[in-house]
Design a protein around this motif. Structure first.
Motif, short mmCIF file in Angstrom:
data_model
loop_
_atom_site.label_atom_id
_atom_site.label_comp_id
_atom_site.label_asym_id
_atom_site.label_seq_id
_atom_site.Cartn_x
_atom_site.Cartn_y
_atom_site.Cartn_z
N TYR A 125 104.64 -7.13 2.03
CA TYR A 125 104.00 -8.30 0.25
C TYR A 125 102.72 -8.70 0.72
O TYR A 125 102.22 -9.09 2.19
N LYS A 126 101.87 -9.27 -0.97
CA LYS A 126 100.49 -8.65 -0.52
C LYS A 126 100.18 -10.18 -1.68
O LYS A 126 100.58 -10.24 -2.78
N GLN A 127 99.18 -10.96 -0.62
CA GLN A 127 98.80 -12.35 -1.70
C GLN A 127 97.98 -11.42 -2.47
O GLN A 127 96.91 -10.63 -2.55
N THR A 128 97.96 -12.19 -4.06
CA THR A 128 97.28 -12.10 -4.87
C THR A 128 96.91 -13.20 -5.73
O THR A 128 97.40 -13.96 -6.03
N CYS A 129 95.66 -12.73 -6.41
CA CYS A 129 94.97 -14.27 -7.85
C CYS A 129 96.27 -14.29 -8.57
O CYS A 129 96.46 -13.27 -9.26
N PRO A 130 96.29 -15.15 -9.03
CA PRO A 130 97.54 -15.76 -10.34
C PRO A 130 96.13 -15.24 -12.02
O PRO A 130 97.66 -14.39 -12.29
N VAL A 131 94.84 -14.99 -11.48
CA VAL A 131 94.49 -14.23 -13.26
C VAL A 131 94.37 -13.02 -12.91
O VAL A 131 95.14 -11.84 -13.79
N CYS A 132 94.09 -12.41 -11.72
CA CYS A 132 93.58 -10.76 -12.06
C CYS A 132 94.01 -10.34 -10.83
O CYS A 132 94.12 -8.98 -11.62
N ARG A 133 94.96 -10.36 -10.49
CA ARG A 133 95.83 -9.68 -9.37
C ARG A 133 95.41 -8.96 -8.08
O ARG A 133 95.43 -8.65 -7.24
N CYS A 134 94.08 -9.87 -8.35
CA CYS A 134 93.08 -8.61 -6.45
C CYS A 134 93.83 -9.55 -5.68
O CYS A 134 93.79 -10.92 -5.40
N HIS A 135 93.38 -8.29 -4.85
CA HIS A 135 94.11 -8.90 -3.31
C HIS A 135 93.86 -10.29 -2.48
O HIS A 135 92.09 -10.48 -2.44
N THR A 194 88.39 -18.03 -4.91
CA THR A 194 89.24 -16.74 -4.63
C THR A 194 87.16 -15.59 -4.05
O THR A 194 86.56 -16.46 -4.85
N LYS A 195 87.89 -14.65 -4.26
CA LYS A 195 86.63 -14.05 -3.94
C LYS A 195 86.23 -13.32 -5.15
O LYS A 195 85.15 -13.04 -5.10
N CYS A 196 87.06 -13.11 -6.17
CA CYS A 196 86.90 -12.75 -7.63
C CYS A 196 86.53 -14.55 -8.70
O CYS A 196 86.94 -13.94 -9.75
#
Length: 327
Positions: free
Chosen positions: A182-192, A142-144
């Motif tokens: 609804y927005k997809q988020t990272c399971p770890v840091c919740r970033c979009h 992911t971007k994060c």
């Protein structure tokens, strides 16, 4: 007036800014460079998508640098385990001793980049399936800079959207209209994040999930079960277990006047046992005031109010400050 900057430090900073451009940050105090910070990535040519690990290098320049070694720290590692970080830190300490009295920042950057290039594969586990990353796995970054098996992330996003829709359907229509999409988020840091779920879903399952041996009850698990059973028995003996088979009092419930009437009616029609006899009353001295209060028509003799509760009377009264008005 700021003190003059060592010419060797100025030359080193100019070289870093010319090579790294905007990827290096120089923090100054009273015009004197104090901290040099940069994010180091592995060498993958121009293919940025193949950079799976990174780390932030922070170099604090000591007052006598470069004669004295600077203070070096690695911040915000992504995709690196503790063993890899320990190896890089030991190599940095060794290089600082070897190059005492010299400008060392660029050499530290190259040292870290070499290690990241060799370890350009996320270590640790996928936080969704808890299996590690091995050769043959198809994963996504992911971007994060968090990593997941592609198939696992697809399952997570599908389940998240389904749960969001279920909760949305429970709301009234006017709230559904105002609810954000609804927005997809990272399971770890919740970033979009923005992912093609269908493409991720077509990826194979993690390699370890298909090659792992079937579950079997080992001696270690049996010992753990025995230990947990002993703890459960101890808690039951002390009265500290709340769960299946609990014979304690029922939980507190909130009822209305109509519920109480229904319960009384059902109890009267369904019960076959005679009602219990009231306890014998103690002889009491007659009091004219008590007789007067219990007389028909007195306030004490009136039936209790069973109508709906209408809250407090909030009508304005003379001299009363309205709600929200300044004091």
């Amino acid at each position: 007036m700021s003190a003059p900057v060592d010419e060797r430090i100025s030359d080193e900073i100019e070289a870093l800014e010319a090579i790294l451009l905007d990827d290096v940050v120089i923090k100054k105090v009273d015009g004197i460079p104090k901290i040099i910070e940069t994010v180091v990535h592995p060498s993958t040519g121009d293919d940025v998508d193949q950079q799976y690990v990174c780390v932030t290098l922070e170099v604090k320049l000591t007052p006598k640098y470069p004669e004295d070694s600077p203070d070096v720290a690695l911040r915000n590692p992504r995709g690196l385990d503790d063993e890899t970080l320990a190896t890089i830190n030991s190599q940095i300490t060794k290089r600082l001793k070897e190059c005492a009295g010299q400008s060392i920042v660029f050499e530290l950057i190259e040292l870290i980049r070499e290690n990241l290039t060799e370890s350009n594969l996320p270590s640790g586990q996928c936080v969704i399936c808890l299996y590690g990353f091995v050769e043959g796995d198809i994963f996504i970054k992911t971007k994060c800079y968090h990593y997941f098996h592609s198939h696992c992330l697809a399952s997570h996003l599908i389940a998240g959207e389904k749960y969001y829709q279920e909760e949305l359907d429970k709301l009234p229509n006017w709230q559904q209209v105002q609810a954000p999409p609804y927005k997809q988020t990272c399971p770890v840091c919740r970033c979009h994040v923005s992912c093609d779920v269908e493409a991720l879903k077509r990826a194979p399952h993690p390699v370890e999930s298909t090659t792992a041996p079937p579950f079997s009850l080992t001696a270690e698990l049996k010992a753990l079960q025995k230990h947990m059973a002993a703890l459960l028995a101890r808690q039951i003996a002390r009265g500290g277990v709340v769960g299946m088979g609990d014979t304690g009092p029922p939980p507190l419930t909130i009822t209305t006047a109509s519920d109480n009437e229904d319960e009384a009616t059902n109890g009267a029609t369904c019960s076959t046992a005679p009602p219990p006899k009231p306890p014998a009353a103690r002889p009491a001295v007659k009091d004219s005031s008590s007789e007067r209060d219990s007389a028909p028509g007195s306030p004490q003799a009136r039936a209790p109010y069973k109508g709906p509760y209408r809250g407090f009377n909030r009508r304005g009264k003379p001299g009363r400050r309205p709600r929200g008005a300044p004091r």
